[in-house]
Design a protein around this motif. Structure first.
Motif, PDB file in Angstrom:
ATOM      1  N   ASP A 299      -4.793   2.220  -9.554  1.00  0.00           N
ATOM      2  CA  ASP A 299      -5.249   3.456 -10.180  1.00  0.00           C
ATOM      3  C   ASP A 299      -4.318   4.622  -9.845  1.00  0.00           C
ATOM      4  OD1 ASP A 299      -7.527   2.308 -11.306  1.00  0.00           O
ATOM      5  OD2 ASP A 299      -8.669   2.599  -9.458  1.00  0.00           O
ATOM      6  N   LEU A 300      -4.375   5.637 -10.677  1.00  0.00           N
ATOM      7  CA  LEU A 300      -3.637   6.872 -10.416  1.00  0.00           C
ATOM      8  C   LEU A 300      -4.546   7.788  -9.607  1.00  0.00           C
ATOM      9  CD1 LEU A 300      -1.248   8.752 -10.696  1.00  0.00           C
ATOM     10  CD2 LEU A 300      -2.164   9.504 -12.888  1.00  0.00           C
ATOM     11  N   ASP A 301      -4.535   7.596  -8.309  1.00  0.00           N
ATOM     12  CA  ASP A 301      -5.271   8.437  -7.369  1.00  0.00           C
ATOM     13  C   ASP A 301      -4.284   9.322  -6.634  1.00  0.00           C
ATOM     14  OD1 ASP A 301      -7.745   7.224  -7.923  1.00  0.00           O
ATOM     15  OD2 ASP A 301      -7.329   5.607  -6.508  1.00  0.00           O
ATOM     16  N   THR A 302      -4.775  10.368  -6.028  1.00  0.00           N
ATOM     17  CA  THR A 302      -3.930  11.170  -5.146  1.00  0.00           C
ATOM     18  C   THR A 302      -3.770  10.391  -3.846  1.00  0.00           C
ATOM     19  OG1 THR A 302      -4.740  13.211  -6.115  1.00  0.00           O
ATOM     20  CG2 THR A 302      -3.686  13.376  -3.952  1.00  0.00           C
ATOM     21  N   PRO A 303      -2.525  10.122  -3.437  1.00  0.00           N
ATOM     22  CA  PRO A 303      -2.324   9.369  -2.204  1.00  0.00           C
ATOM     23  C   PRO A 303      -2.827  10.155  -0.997  1.00  0.00           C
ATOM     24  CG  PRO A 303      -0.229  10.151  -3.067  1.00  0.00           C
ATOM     25  CD  PRO A 303      -1.286  10.517  -4.066  1.00  0.00           C
ATOM     26  N   PRO A 304      -3.076   9.465   0.104  1.00  0.00           N
ATOM     27  CA  PRO A 304      -3.583  10.162   1.293  1.00  0.00           C
ATOM     28  C   PRO A 304      -2.604  11.211   1.795  1.00  0.00           C
ATOM     29  CG  PRO A 304      -2.973   7.900   1.816  1.00  0.00           C
ATOM     30  CD  PRO A 304      -2.849   8.047   0.328  1.00  0.00           C
ATOM     31  N   GLY A 305      -3.127  12.204   2.486  1.00  0.00           N
ATOM     32  CA  GLY A 305      -2.317  13.298   3.005  1.00  0.00           C
ATOM     33  C   GLY A 305      -1.255  12.857   3.984  1.00  0.00           C
ATOM     34  N   ARG A 306      -1.413  11.699   4.577  1.00  0.00           N
ATOM     35  CA  ARG A 306      -0.432  11.230   5.544  1.00  0.00           C
ATOM     36  C   ARG A 306       0.785  10.580   4.889  1.00  0.00           C
ATOM     37  NH1 ARG A 306      -2.595   6.773   4.446  1.00  0.00           N
ATOM     38  NH2 ARG A 306      -2.603   4.770   5.423  1.00  0.00           N
TER      39      ARG A 306
ATOM     40  N   THR B 252       0.839  -1.201   0.000  1.00  0.00           N
ATOM     41  CA  THR B 252       0.000   0.000   0.000  1.00  0.00           C
ATOM     42  C   THR B 252       0.870   1.245   0.000  1.00  0.00           C
ATOM     43  OG1 THR B 252      -1.834  -1.103   1.099  1.00  0.00           O
ATOM     44  CG2 THR B 252      -1.737   1.301   1.306  1.00  0.00           C
ATOM     45  N   ARG B 253       1.905   1.251   0.818  1.00  0.00           N
ATOM     46  CA  ARG B 253       2.782   2.426   0.862  1.00  0.00           C
ATOM     47  C   ARG B 253       3.582   2.585  -0.431  1.00  0.00           C
ATOM     48  NH1 ARG B 253       2.656   5.058   6.043  1.00  0.00           N
ATOM     49  NH2 ARG B 253       3.829   6.602   4.892  1.00  0.00           N
ATOM     50  N   LEU B 254       3.969   1.463  -1.056  1.00  0.00           N
ATOM     51  CA  LEU B 254       4.632   1.541  -2.357  1.00  0.00           C
ATOM     52  C   LEU B 254       3.659   2.116  -3.386  1.00  0.00           C
ATOM     53  CD1 LEU B 254       7.042   0.985  -4.236  1.00  0.00           C
ATOM     54  CD2 LEU B 254       6.084  -1.320  -4.587  1.00  0.00           C
ATOM     55  N   ARG B 255       2.413   1.693  -3.347  1.00  0.00           N
ATOM     56  CA  ARG B 255       1.398   2.227  -4.260  1.00  0.00           C
ATOM     57  C   ARG B 255       1.271   3.732  -4.080  1.00  0.00           C
ATOM     58  NH1 ARG B 255      -4.050   2.928  -3.141  1.00  0.00           N
ATOM     59  NH2 ARG B 255      -3.938   1.344  -1.506  1.00  0.00           N
ATOM     60  N   HIS B 256       1.208   4.188  -2.842  1.00  0.00           N
ATOM     61  CA  HIS B 256       1.093   5.627  -2.575  1.00  0.00           C
ATOM     62  C   HIS B 256       2.313   6.385  -3.112  1.00  0.00           C
ATOM     63  CE1 HIS B 256      -1.794   4.753   1.015  1.00  0.00           C
ATOM     64  NE2 HIS B 256      -2.404   4.662  -0.162  1.00  0.00           N
ATOM     65  N   ALA B 257       3.497   5.822  -2.922  1.00  0.00           N
ATOM     66  CA  ALA B 257       4.719   6.476  -3.410  1.00  0.00           C
ATOM     67  C   ALA B 257       4.722   6.544  -4.939  1.00  0.00           C
ATOM     68  CB  ALA B 257       5.955   5.737  -2.896  1.00  0.00           C
ATOM     69  N   LEU B 258       4.286   5.469  -5.597  1.00  0.00           N
ATOM     70  CA  LEU B 258       4.200   5.483  -7.062  1.00  0.00           C
ATOM     71  C   LEU B 258       3.153   6.477  -7.540  1.00  0.00           C
ATOM     72  CD1 LEU B 258       4.512   1.703  -7.988  1.00  0.00           C
ATOM     73  CD2 LEU B 258       5.994   3.558  -8.795  1.00  0.00           C
ATOM     74  N   GLN B 259       2.037   6.527  -6.845  1.00  0.00           N
ATOM     75  CA  GLN B 259       1.002   7.496  -7.217  1.00  0.00           C
ATOM     76  C   GLN B 259       1.551   8.914  -7.119  1.00  0.00           C
ATOM     77  OE1 GLN B 259      -1.962   6.156  -4.414  1.00  0.00           O
ATOM     78  NE2 GLN B 259      -3.134   5.101  -5.997  1.00  0.00           N
TER      79      GLN B 259
END
Length: 126
Positions: free
Chosen positions: A112-119, A8-15
């Motif tokens: 998906d290309l979403d904006t990752p969470p603010g955290r 999940t954190r890798l996904r957020h970093a890629l996003q």
């Protein structure tokens, strides 16, 4: 660490890497080196995922992540210091290529290309 958490954190970093510059910069507070931290987050979580014996990546996923790493390696070093600015992030061709590679890595995982969470990037200002 749980495989789901690290992925999940890798996904957020890629996003964060795949977003257009105008959406990348607001992810980070102004008192940090935004450009560096976008990349450091990816590198950190990629290392965690690669070290996790419970995570099985497909060949396509490994190749897509390696393509992102290769571009980052090409952008690194003192001779490329000019690339690590807000202006270059907005207009530089290497960042365009990096965004495309990050987008392809997301697709390899079916993300998906979403904006990752603010955290995504948590800081304390002193």
């Amino acid at each position: 660490m749980e495989a789901d958490t690290s992925l999940t954190r890798l996904r957020h970093a890629l996003q964060a890497l795949a977003l257009p510059a105008e959406r990348q910069l607001p992810l980070l507070p102004g008192f940090v080196q935004e450009v560096d931290d976008l990349v450091l987050s990816f590198e950190h979580w990629l290392g965690i995922v690669q070290a996790d014996k419970g995570v099985r990546l497909t060949k396509t996923q490994r190749q897509a992540l390696a393509a992102v790493e290769r571009l980052l390696d090409e952008m690194s070093g003192q001779r490329n210091a000019h690339l690590w600015t807000r202006a270059s992030l907005k207009d530089g061709e290497p960042w365009v290529l990096l965004r495309q590679a990050a987008h392809q890595a997301l697709a390899a995982f079916g993300w998906d290309l979403d904006t990752p969470p603010g955290r995504l990037f948590e800081y304390i200002e002193w």
